[in-house]
Scaffold this active site. Structure first.
Site, short mmCIF file in Angstrom:
data_model
loop_
_atom_site.label_atom_id
_atom_site.label_comp_id
_atom_site.label_asym_id
_atom_site.label_seq_id
_atom_site.Cartn_x
_atom_site.Cartn_y
_atom_site.Cartn_z
N TRP A 26 0.84 -1.20 0.00
CA TRP A 26 0.00 0.00 0.00
C TRP A 26 0.87 1.25 0.00
O TRP A 26 0.60 2.20 -0.74
CB TRP A 26 -0.94 0.01 1.21
N ARG A 88 -3.45 2.96 8.60
CA ARG A 88 -2.25 2.13 8.55
C ARG A 88 -1.21 2.70 9.50
O ARG A 88 -1.09 3.91 9.64
CB ARG A 88 -1.68 2.08 7.14
N LEU A 89 -0.44 1.79 10.11
CA LEU A 89 0.68 2.17 10.96
C LEU A 89 1.69 1.04 10.82
O LEU A 89 1.35 -0.12 11.05
CB LEU A 89 0.24 2.32 12.41
N GLY A 99 11.08 -0.60 20.79
CA GLY A 99 10.14 0.27 21.50
C GLY A 99 9.65 1.45 20.69
O GLY A 99 9.10 2.40 21.26
N TYR A 137 -2.91 -2.38 20.03
CA TYR A 137 -3.79 -1.23 20.26
C TYR A 137 -4.49 -1.31 21.61
O TYR A 137 -4.62 -0.30 22.30
CB TYR A 137 -4.78 -1.07 19.11
#
Length: 163
Positions: A26, A88-89, A99, A137
């Protein structure tokens, strides 16, 4: 040190690999087109002085139906509530395990809060790609919408967290 900026043609996306082909593809094939059509805005992290993308996230707008949310959140609200969708991430595999995922998420929160000063939205929403993302999340304060991979946080709660 990383610099965050809107994705542009000069950014190198060809070496980006987060381990999820859907997210890699993407970024390479659709992100610029989505921005040109105003359907998604993508922000990238590059090391200072470089154009090579090492992380990115994309936003788009959406609405949540009052019926999707727990009664306590939907009470007194409109039938359709404005939200920003973190579409998106992704973090390059070369930088995973250090981290940086939560730091990238906070960067997205801060940018969304800045936008929220102009275009008010009530919720910050994500559609988790898989169980691993869903757990990530949840760990960062998102609550799941039953029967889906969709999670949300109130923008006001994010603002309090970052204050």
């Amino acid at each position: 040190m990383f610099v965050c900026q809107p994705l542009r043609r000069e950014h190198r996306t060809d070496t980006f690999s987060c381990g999820k082909e859907e997210l890699d593809a993407w970024l390479r094939r659709s992100a610029l087109h989505a921005r040109a059509n105003n359907t998604a805005a993508t922000f990238v992290w590059c090391e200072e002085g470089s154009t090579e993308v090492v992380a990115y996230y994309s936003f788009t707008s959406m609405t949540l139906e009052r019926e999707e949310l727990p009664r306590s959140l939907a009470r007194g609200g409109m039938h359709k509530m404005p939200a920003v969708l973190l579409a998106r991430l992704a973090l390059d595999t070369r930088h995973q395990g250090r981290g940086l995922g939560p730091v990238l998420l906070v960067d997205a929160f801060e940018r969304a809060l800045t936008g929220n000063e102009v275009f008010a939205v009530r919720f910050f929403v994500v559609d988790a790609l898989d169980e691993e993302a869903y757990t990530f999340y949840e760990k960062h304060g998102f609550r799941g919408i039953p029967g889906s991979m969709r999670l949300y946080r109130k923008m006001s709660d994010i603002a309090k967290t970052l204050a």
